[in-house]
Design a protein around this motif. Structure first.
Motif, PDB file in Angstrom:
ATOM      1  N   GLY A 186       0.814  -1.212   0.000  1.00  0.00           N
ATOM      2  CA  GLY A 186       0.000   0.000   0.000  1.00  0.00           C
ATOM      3  C   GLY A 186       0.846   1.260   0.000  1.00  0.00           C
ATOM      4  O   GLY A 186       0.555   2.221  -0.718  1.00  0.00           O
ATOM      5  N   ILE A 187       1.919   1.266   0.804  1.00  0.00           N
ATOM      6  CA  ILE A 187       2.818   2.425   0.848  1.00  0.00           C
ATOM      7  C   ILE A 187       3.527   2.604  -0.496  1.00  0.00           C
ATOM      8  O   ILE A 187       3.659   3.729  -0.998  1.00  0.00           O
ATOM      9  N   MET A 188       3.966   1.485  -1.095  1.00  0.00           N
ATOM     10  CA  MET A 188       4.607   1.566  -2.410  1.00  0.00           C
ATOM     11  C   MET A 188       3.630   2.094  -3.456  1.00  0.00           C
ATOM     12  O   MET A 188       4.004   2.895  -4.324  1.00  0.00           O
ATOM     13  N   MET A 190       1.120   4.152  -2.983  1.00  0.00           N
ATOM     14  CA  MET A 190       0.977   5.603  -2.797  1.00  0.00           C
ATOM     15  C   MET A 190       2.181   6.343  -3.374  1.00  0.00           C
ATOM     16  O   MET A 190       2.020   7.410  -3.989  1.00  0.00           O
ATOM     17  N   ALA A 191       3.380   5.761  -3.188  1.00  0.00           N
ATOM     18  CA  ALA A 191       4.585   6.404  -3.724  1.00  0.00           C
ATOM     19  C   ALA A 191       4.550   6.452  -5.249  1.00  0.00           C
ATOM     20  O   ALA A 191       4.858   7.493  -5.858  1.00  0.00           O
ATOM     21  N   PHE A 192       4.149   5.354  -5.875  1.00  0.00           N
ATOM     22  CA  PHE A 192       4.076   5.311  -7.338  1.00  0.00           C
ATOM     23  C   PHE A 192       2.973   6.200  -7.876  1.00  0.00           C
ATOM     24  O   PHE A 192       3.129   6.834  -8.920  1.00  0.00           O
ATOM     25  N   MET A 193       1.848   6.256  -7.168  1.00  0.00           N
ATOM     26  CA  MET A 193       0.756   7.122  -7.625  1.00  0.00           C
ATOM     27  C   MET A 193       1.146   8.598  -7.546  1.00  0.00           C
ATOM     28  O   MET A 193       0.610   9.428  -8.255  1.00  0.00           O
ATOM     29  N   GLY A 194       2.112   8.912  -6.654  1.00  0.00           N
ATOM     30  CA  GLY A 194       2.608  10.274  -6.577  1.00  0.00           C
ATOM     31  C   GLY A 194       3.352  10.707  -7.837  1.00  0.00           C
ATOM     32  O   GLY A 194       3.544  11.898  -8.072  1.00  0.00           O
ATOM     33  N   LEU A 195       3.757   9.727  -8.658  1.00  0.00           N
ATOM     34  CA  LEU A 195       4.455  10.037  -9.905  1.00  0.00           C
ATOM     35  C   LEU A 195       3.496  10.418 -11.023  1.00  0.00           C
ATOM     36  O   LEU A 195       3.917  10.781 -12.117  1.00  0.00           O
ATOM     37  N   SER A 196       2.179  10.337 -10.750  1.00  0.00           N
ATOM     38  CA  SER A 196       1.195  10.613 -11.813  1.00  0.00           C
ATOM     39  C   SER A 196       1.325  12.033 -12.357  1.00  0.00           C
ATOM     40  O   SER A 196       0.961  12.305 -13.492  1.00  0.00           O
ATOM     41  N   GLY A 197       1.874  12.963 -11.570  1.00  0.00           N
ATOM     42  CA  GLY A 197       2.072  14.333 -12.037  1.00  0.00           C
ATOM     43  C   GLY A 197       3.048  14.443 -13.183  1.00  0.00           C
ATOM     44  O   GLY A 197       3.059  15.420 -13.924  1.00  0.00           O
ATOM     45  N   LEU A 198       3.901  13.394 -13.366  1.00  0.00           N
ATOM     46  CA  LEU A 198       4.854  13.410 -14.467  1.00  0.00           C
ATOM     47  C   LEU A 198       4.175  13.377 -15.824  1.00  0.00           C
ATOM     48  O   LEU A 198       4.742  13.764 -16.831  1.00  0.00           O
ATOM     49  N   ALA A 199       2.934  12.871 -15.835  1.00  0.00           N
ATOM     50  CA  ALA A 199       2.190  12.796 -17.093  1.00  0.00           C
ATOM     51  C   ALA A 199       1.737  14.152 -17.555  1.00  0.00           C
ATOM     52  O   ALA A 199       1.267  14.327 -18.666  1.00  0.00           O
ATOM     53  N   GLY A 200       1.892  15.158 -16.692  1.00  0.00           N
ATOM     54  CA  GLY A 200       1.569  16.514 -17.055  1.00  0.00           C
ATOM     55  C   GLY A 200       0.096  16.809 -17.011  1.00  0.00           C
ATOM     56  O   GLY A 200      -0.367  17.759 -17.566  1.00  0.00           O
TER      57      GLY A 200
END
Length: 200
Positions: A186-188, A190-200
């Protein structure tokens, strides 16, 4: 210029499917092998390699079968059966190879190796690549396959490293095993979902 644009789209596709839309932590495919094998780094790494091999080859084989055989023959409804047959054949080859050259690894992977045949991560990626928007471009469908498989490999290996470290730590009895593994997953996620901003 057109090739450069295509190459950029190909590389961004790999980044997107490996990190931003990670197959396990964002799309929640392949959870069974992720939890089942993700407790030993060696087993996790080789399972990730096996899944990578199967996804890449299955995508490369199933894309032309679907678009140049099933669709022209007007039998696209046979896609799932066809994909599973191709995937099962590739898994059998991988299993025989591992059994011959590393029997101990074959035993440690156990039931999870043949379960790659019905692993939703493999079948889901092959289906995505053969139909919809990705069906229009073989190269972009392969970027999805490569990115997804690399994302699966990285995720299951990182997960196994964390779990191995946690096994030697003092953990409350109620959290040992699967409960703690799910918390880590679950923690991992959340960390990966935080990268969604890279999609612009």
């Amino acid at each position: 210029m057109q090739f450069v644009n295509w190459l950029v789209a190909f590389l961004l596709g790999i980044l997107n499917y490996a990190l931003i839309n990670n197959v396990v932590l964002v799309r929640f495919y392949g959870i069974c092998s992720f939890i089942g094998v993700g407790n030993k780094t060696k087993s996790a790494f080789y399972m990730g390699l096996a899944v990578t091999f199967v996804i890449l080859l299955a995508s490369a084989i199933c894309w032309p079968i679907y678009n140049f055989v099933l669709v022209p023959a007007e039998v696209p409804f046979l896609d799932t059966v066809t994909f599973i047959l191709v995937i099962a054949s590739l898994v059998m080859v991988v299993g025989l190879f591992i059994k011959k050259y590393s029997p101990s690894l074959y035993r440690s992977l156990g039931i999870y190796l043949p379960l790659i045949t019905t692993n939703c991560a493999v079948l889901g990626v092959v289906s995505e690549n053969s139909m919809g928007l990705l069906a229009q471009d073989f190269g972009l469908s392969m970027s999805n396959a490569l990115g997804t498989s690399l994302g699966f490999l990285a995720t299951i290996f990182i997960f196994a490293c964390i779990r191995e470290r946690l096994e030697s730590s003092s953990t409350p009895k109620a959290f040992k095993g699967i409960p703690l593994a799910l918390i880590v997953a679950g923690i991992m996620a959340m960390a990966f979902m935080g990268l969604s901003g890279l999609a612009g």
